[in-house]
Design an enzyme around this catalytic site. Sequence first.
Site, PDB file in Angstrom:
ATOM      1  N   ASP A 111       0.861  -1.166   0.000  1.00  0.00           N
ATOM      2  CA  ASP A 111       0.000   0.000   0.000  1.00  0.00           C
ATOM      3  C   ASP A 111       0.909   1.232   0.000  1.00  0.00           C
ATOM      4  OD1 ASP A 111      -2.566   1.449   0.510  1.00  0.00           O
ATOM      5  OD2 ASP A 111      -1.553   1.926   2.398  1.00  0.00           O
TER       6      ASP A 111
ATOM      7  N   ASP B 291      -0.443   5.075   0.489  1.00  0.00           N
ATOM      8  CA  ASP B 291      -0.926   6.116   1.404  1.00  0.00           C
ATOM      9  C   ASP B 291      -0.850   5.626   2.849  1.00  0.00           C
ATOM     10  OD1 ASP B 291      -1.896   8.582   0.083  1.00  0.00           O
ATOM     11  OD2 ASP B 291      -3.155   7.206  -1.054  1.00  0.00           O
TER      12      ASP B 291
ATOM     13  N   ASP C  28      -1.065  -0.317   6.203  1.00  0.00           N
ATOM     14  CA  ASP C  28      -1.105   0.415   7.478  1.00  0.00           C
ATOM     15  C   ASP C  28      -2.486   0.450   8.110  1.00  0.00           C
ATOM     16  OD1 ASP C  28      -2.285   3.554   6.994  1.00  0.00           O
ATOM     17  OD2 ASP C  28      -1.753   2.391   5.229  1.00  0.00           O
TER      18      ASP C  28
END
Length: 225
Positions: free
Chosen positions: A12, A14, A169
């Site tokens: 990922d 962002d 995250d």
Amino acid sequence: MPSDNRSGVLLDVDGTLVDTTYLHTVSWWEALRQADHLVPMALIHRSIGMGSDKLLDHLLGPERDRDGDEKLRDAHDSLYAEYWQRLAPLPGAVELLRACAARGLRVVLATSAAEHEAAALRRVLDADDVIDTVTSSADAQESKPAPDILVAALEQSGLRAERVVFVGDSVWDVAAAGKLDIPCIGLTCGGTSRAELAGAGAVAVYDDPAALLAGLGESAVADLP
């Protein structure tokens, strides 16, 4: 792309590689406020990582009038774009990408950001020479926690689910990976706690890309065939 026997790391972007989670939070908060939706930032933050459609369902309810959704998305995008020139990689992000590539792994940015946002994030990372594949929201019919963006990342990179790990995250990242039986390493640098990530099913949790880089040899990345 036909599958082969290479292994790889899906990441990922962002909140995982680039420090954007709270910028998205503030941008959504202001966009919602402009439309007279007063939503606490803490609730918005916990929704970051979902696609905008699911985020708005989560925050405003699935039975709402959706006529204003496009205006809300446009407002968020305009507000967030004001930060583009100041975006920065999280500690160790670029070094982590290069270390994975040095191990012979395909490096895949499995982001559901819009294409223009993904391009801005790539400029911030400045590591195109080691990045094999980059997805965008256009590649997924349904957003996280659905696994569509990971399916697209696998198909475009020619990797198989049993030969990759995913690094994210948010609990939505962990949930998406779990639907494909892909081990997910969680990073707390997006603001989600170690307990939440582990509780969602992350196989390991690190503070940030630098911490994962330091422990790469003992991580799930090192266990890839």
